[in-house]
Design a protein around this motif. Structure first.
Motif, PDB file in Angstrom:
ATOM      1  N   THR A 138      -6.310 -34.432  30.372  1.00 36.68           N
ATOM      2  CA  THR A 138      -5.677 -34.044  31.632  1.00 36.68           C
ATOM      3  C   THR A 138      -5.449 -35.277  32.486  1.00 36.68           C
ATOM      4  O   THR A 138      -6.281 -36.185  32.513  1.00 36.68           O
ATOM      5  N   LEU A 139      -4.316 -35.305  33.176  1.00 36.05           N
ATOM      6  CA  LEU A 139      -4.050 -36.327  34.172  1.00 36.05           C
ATOM      7  C   LEU A 139      -4.425 -35.769  35.541  1.00 36.05           C
ATOM      8  O   LEU A 139      -4.134 -34.604  35.841  1.00 36.05           O
ATOM      9  N   PHE A 140      -5.055 -36.604  36.364  1.00 35.93           N
ATOM     10  CA  PHE A 140      -5.419 -36.191  37.724  1.00 35.93           C
ATOM     11  C   PHE A 140      -4.779 -37.140  38.730  1.00 35.93           C
ATOM     12  O   PHE A 140      -4.877 -38.370  38.592  1.00 35.93           O
ATOM     13  N   VAL A 141      -4.127 -36.570  39.716  1.00 35.54           N
ATOM     14  CA  VAL A 141      -3.614 -37.340  40.847  1.00 35.54           C
ATOM     15  C   VAL A 141      -4.643 -37.199  41.959  1.00 35.54           C
ATOM     16  O   VAL A 141      -4.844 -36.110  42.499  1.00 35.54           O
ATOM     17  N   LEU A 142      -5.319 -38.310  42.281  1.00 33.09           N
ATOM     18  CA  LEU A 142      -6.321 -38.311  43.337  1.00 33.09           C
ATOM     19  C   LEU A 142      -5.661 -38.666  44.668  1.00 33.09           C
ATOM     20  O   LEU A 142      -4.580 -39.263  44.706  1.00 33.09           O
ATOM     21  N   GLN A 143      -6.336 -38.303  45.769  1.00 35.64           N
ATOM     22  CA  GLN A 143      -5.870 -38.612  47.120  1.00 35.64           C
ATOM     23  C   GLN A 143      -4.510 -37.975  47.416  1.00 35.64           C
ATOM     24  O   GLN A 143      -3.697 -38.522  48.155  1.00 35.64           O
ATOM     25  N   ALA A 144      -4.261 -36.820  46.799  1.00 36.17           N
ATOM     26  CA  ALA A 144      -3.039 -36.054  47.081  1.00 36.17           C
ATOM     27  C   ALA A 144      -3.322 -35.161  48.269  1.00 36.17           C
ATOM     28  O   ALA A 144      -3.644 -33.983  48.121  1.00 36.17           O
ATOM     29  N   HIS A 187       3.474 -31.787  25.590  1.00 34.82           N
ATOM     30  CA  HIS A 187       3.262 -31.580  27.016  1.00 34.82           C
ATOM     31  C   HIS A 187       1.947 -32.224  27.450  1.00 34.82           C
ATOM     32  O   HIS A 187       1.044 -32.427  26.639  1.00 34.82           O
ATOM     33  N   VAL A 188       1.859 -32.507  28.740  1.00 32.16           N
ATOM     34  CA  VAL A 188       0.634 -33.050  29.326  1.00 32.16           C
ATOM     35  C   VAL A 188       0.343 -32.273  30.604  1.00 32.16           C
ATOM     36  O   VAL A 188       1.248 -32.033  31.415  1.00 32.16           O
ATOM     37  N   ARG A 189      -0.918 -31.894  30.775  1.00 29.20           N
ATOM     38  CA  ARG A 189      -1.307 -31.194  31.997  1.00 29.20           C
ATOM     39  C   ARG A 189      -1.652 -32.201  33.089  1.00 29.20           C
ATOM     40  O   ARG A 189      -2.384 -33.162  32.845  1.00 29.20           O
ATOM     41  N   VAL A 190      -1.129 -31.960  34.278  1.00 31.87           N
ATOM     42  CA  VAL A 190      -1.378 -32.837  35.424  1.00 31.87           C
ATOM     43  C   VAL A 190      -1.901 -31.984  36.574  1.00 31.87           C
ATOM     44  O   VAL A 190      -1.328 -30.941  36.891  1.00 31.87           O
ATOM     45  N   ARG A 191      -2.998 -32.455  37.194  1.00 32.67           N
ATOM     46  CA  ARG A 191      -3.594 -31.744  38.321  1.00 32.67           C
ATOM     47  C   ARG A 191      -3.722 -32.689  39.510  1.00 32.67           C
ATOM     48  O   ARG A 191      -3.917 -33.886  39.316  1.00 32.67           O
ATOM     49  N   MET A 192      -3.654 -32.106  40.700  1.00 33.07           N
ATOM     50  CA  MET A 192      -3.734 -32.919  41.914  1.00 33.07           C
ATOM     51  C   MET A 192      -4.891 -32.439  42.776  1.00 33.07           C
ATOM     52  O   MET A 192      -5.090 -31.228  42.951  1.00 33.07           O
ATOM     53  N   VAL A 193      -5.658 -33.397  43.316  1.00 29.46           N
ATOM     54  CA  VAL A 193      -6.778 -33.083  44.206  1.00 29.46           C
ATOM     55  C   VAL A 193      -6.702 -33.986  45.435  1.00 29.46           C
ATOM     56  O   VAL A 193      -6.197 -35.106  45.355  1.00 29.46           O
TER      57      VAL A 193
END
Length: 381
Positions: A138-144, A187-193
């Motif tokens: 999983t990819l995570f976008v931090l500081q979103a 596909h790649v899963r991307v999540r934002m926190v």
């Protein structure tokens, strides 16, 4: 299933939820590595820089088979907090998560709408292979964290920038390779926190997910499984505000209708039918549906929302001959009951029309949806 895979599965099933650390008995320095390498078949050693008991900087981790010293696994290069950094390692940081999972920090993403997001990639080791951000779970976008995320367009641009950064590092072909059986990755899963670092609940689930989607590796294809809780919450707030405004407007409209009629109480038709004498000669508001007009100045009505127990009443007044089918809020004077000799409604409720407010909906909810529900015998809002 091969003996090697069976051994790997057994080791994984018995491993703890915390990261698997392999400690060099000589130096006391630890490296995060697959649970498979922690079996008693291997002897572990580490050569290189150590900080706070974890491999840091340049080093070499070696696992040697006890019964075959010529066979060994060797990870040589840079380490971060005990995690081996695959090339290119420049600017890459990492930390162990749980089990065989690690989190790689790939650095900042392009600034967007006042936000300064960062990209982190969760990856899993298998057998003797080190985790690799180019083989992500999983990819995570931090500081979103910003009000602009209410826009799906902004959120999707940020999600895409995360995948673009990983593609630039890994290359499309390498990113498509899977580290386990299952064919080519598409596909790649991307999540934002919003947090500056990824946090997990006691069950191992990441906290604070605000946006997530599954992004295709092929350009031009649409996202799948996209969700944006920031936008959803904003839409819910707007819907609540609109409902509240509508309820307030209904209350004002009801007051404006009731005031010139002299009505100050609300009483449902069922309550009036049960005991009209409690409100004898008073003007009250009630809601009815037309049953039939029995004479130019007489109409038979029934309670709105009464169900199987709906009460009937006879309303007298001018203009009833022009009534159309439907529901309406009435201001009526309570006259009591009809005499038993009335053929249409023996001993029925008897009302005199003072004013009417037609409803667009059969249950009059377009008129009676108010900040506080109306209750029999209570003053109007």
């Amino acid at each position: 299933m091969s003996k090697r895979w069976m051994l790997a599965l057994a080791v994984v099933l018995t491993s703890q939820a915390q990261a698997t650390q392999h400690k060099d008995p000589a130096s006391g320095c630890a490296v995060s590595a697959p649970a498979y390498l922690a079996s008693s078949d291997y002897v572990f050693s580490y050569q290189g820089v150590c900080r706070d008991g974890l491999a840091e900087g340049q080093g070499k981790a070696i696992w040697t088979l006890k019964n075959s010293p010529s066979h060994r696994e060797e990870w040589a290069g840079r380490f971060s907090a005990g995690v081996y950094l695959p090339e290119p390692a420049q600017g890459l940081k990492a930390r162990a998560l749980r089990g065989d999972n690690v989190l790689f920090d790939l650095g900042p993403l392009p600034k967007l709408e006042g936000m300064s997001p960062r990209l982190a990639v969760e990856a899993t080791s298998e057998l003797t292979k080190y985790p690799d951000p180019c083989k992500p779970d999983t990819l995570f976008v931090l500081q979103a964290d910003g009000p602009a995320l209410v826009s799906d367009d902004v959120a999707k641009r940020m999600l895409s920038s995360a995948l673009d950064k990983l593609k630039l590092r890994c290359g499309d072909d390498r990113l498509r390779e899977r580290g386990r059986p299952g064919g080519e990755r598409s596909h790649v899963r991307v999540r934002m926190v919003p947090q500056t670092d990824l946090e997990f609940d006691p069950y191992g689930n990441p906290k604070g997910i605000v946006v997530e989607a599954t992004l295709p590796l092929d350009a031009g294809k649409d996202f799948s499984q996209y969700s944006n809780s920031v936008a959803s919450q904003q839409r819910q707030r707007q819907a609540r505000e609109e409902r509240d405004a509508l309820k307030q407007a209904n209350a004002q409209r009801l007051q404006a209708f009731a005031k010139p009629t002299g009505a100050s109480l609300w009483v449902g038709l069922n309550a009036l039918a049960q005991n009209p004498f409690r409100y004898q000669d008073q003007i009250v508001l009630t809601a009815v549906r037309l049953n039939e007009v029995v004479a130019p100045t007489r109409a038979r009505v029934m309670a709105v929302g009464g169900g199987y127990q709906s009460s009937f009443a006879l309303v007298e007044g001018e203009g009833l001959a022009k009534w159309e089918p439907g529901a309406r809020v009435l201001a009526v004077r309570v006259l009591g009951r009809l005499p038993n000799t009335d053929a249409a409604l023996p001993a029925g409720l008897h009302l005199q029309l003072v004013g009417q407010l037609p409803c667009a909906l059969g249950d009059c909810s377009d008129r009676l949806s108010l900040p506080n529900p109306l209750r029999d015998g209570e003053a109007l809002p």
